[in-house]
Design an enzyme around this catalytic site. Sequence first.
Site, PDB file in Angstrom:
ATOM      1  N   GLY A 164       2.148  -7.642  -7.484  1.00 18.66           N
ATOM      2  CA  GLY A 164       3.567  -7.408  -7.760  1.00 18.66           C
ATOM      3  C   GLY A 164       3.941  -7.765  -9.181  1.00 18.66           C
ATOM      4  O   GLY A 164       4.777  -7.118  -9.808  1.00 18.66           O
ATOM      5  N   ASP A 165       3.286  -8.791  -9.717  1.00 21.58           N
ATOM      6  CA  ASP A 165       3.555  -9.204 -11.105  1.00 21.58           C
ATOM      7  C   ASP A 165       3.077  -8.127 -12.079  1.00 21.58           C
ATOM      8  O   ASP A 165       3.732  -7.811 -13.069  1.00 21.58           O
ATOM      9  CB  ASP A 165       2.852 -10.524 -11.383  1.00 21.58           C
ATOM     10  CG  ASP A 165       3.141 -11.562 -10.301  1.00 21.58           C
ATOM     11  OD1 ASP A 165       2.226 -12.338  -9.965  1.00 21.58           O
ATOM     12  OD2 ASP A 165       4.255 -11.550  -9.750  1.00 21.58           O
TER      13      ASP A 165
ATOM     14  N   ALA B   7       0.821  -1.224   0.000  1.00 19.07           N
ATOM     15  CA  ALA B   7       0.000   0.000   0.000  1.00 19.07           C
ATOM     16  C   ALA B   7       0.850   1.267   0.000  1.00 19.07           C
ATOM     17  O   ALA B   7       0.341   2.358  -0.271  1.00 19.07           O
ATOM     18  CB  ALA B   7      -0.927  -0.011   1.201  1.00 19.07           C
TER      19      ALA B   7
END
Length: 315
Positions: A251-252, A223
């Site tokens: 994240g990817d 965040a």
Amino acid sequence: MIVTLTPNPSVDHAMVIGSLARGEVLRASESRLDAGGKGVNVSRALAANGAATLAVVPLGGHQGHLLADLLGTTGVTHRPVTLAGSTRMNVSVLEPDGTTTKLNEPGPTLSASENTTMIQTTLDAAEGADWLAVCGSLPPGATPDIYAALRAGAGARGVRFVVDSSGASFAVAVETRPTLIKPNHEELAELVGHALPTLRDVRDAARELVSSGIEIVAVSLGADGAALFTADEAAHAHASVSAPVSTVGAGDCMLAGLLHGLTSGLSIGEALVSGVAWGSAAVALPGSSVPTPADVRTVAPVLSAELPLSMELGH
Ligand SMILES: Nc1ncnc2c1ncn2[C@@H]1O[C@H](COP(=O)(O)OP(=O)(O)OP(=O)(O)O)[C@@H](O)[C@H]1O
Ligand SMILES: O=P(O)(O)OC[C@@]1(O)O[C@H](CO)[C@@H](O)[C@@H]1O
């Protein structure tokens, strides 16, 4: 062209429940299956945004057929590596407040010849590519020395090399000096061996890795956004998401948006903003869904005018 290898892909089974309680029968209100694995997700996000990508995906057993079918619905061009063992299924349990709990299987045990075939298939696919991204865990039998083989092969082909992984195999991968690595906050702390409570600590840890020969260290911060460090530059960007649904694959998607920005000629800061936009847009979506351009437009990432070094992370 961004080529991805997911040594240990997965069928992702996401279920929505009221609240997680051990020892109980919990009835899901929603359930979905997605093609998964970190590299697969990077390619899915790139394809959803019209970027050229090719996913190398080891597949085996009935779940390997299911993963191939799921991939077929994503528009991702994929190159399979046939395995004797069965592709894994990973379970995500999603709660209404956005909390995500993951249960990841180990995956199939690769034979020595399957390891060799996976490496060669990947290097053949990477011919002429801009980037080769090797993302996610290694399945049993895949030894970390695949990173050295892939790094050498990518280098010989003039292809920039990216690794996004975790644990001991990530530490081995980092030793090959990839062009770019994308740890999250916890994975960076694990790499350097100590806690990183503020952005100043993250910067210092990232600079340690840059000075060891890694050109770009991008750190996703949940965040708190993401930060990016090179020998000459540092940047931080952040986007707010009012109702997080699932962080699986965020994240990817952040890595996909970053690589797309870098291959589109954006500056380091602009590419980071692209990464944060894709990652934050993903968080508002169910399961390991990837954002479309319309989803990306719903978030408004902000590039920090200067690094908020005193920012305390991970609350
Ligand atoms: N709660 C959130 N609000 C806004 N953006 C978020 C939130 N969580 C994640 N993001 C965005 O997604 C990106 C990646 O998140 P995170 O750091 O959790 O990656 P990760 O741990 O590698 O995720 P995963 O492994 O599940 O793909 C962040 O850099 C940020 O841009
Ligand atoms: O076991 P790994 O390879 O570390 O992570 C696998 C995984 O959790 O990562 C993706 C989200 O980033 C999911 O699609 C997949 O289930």
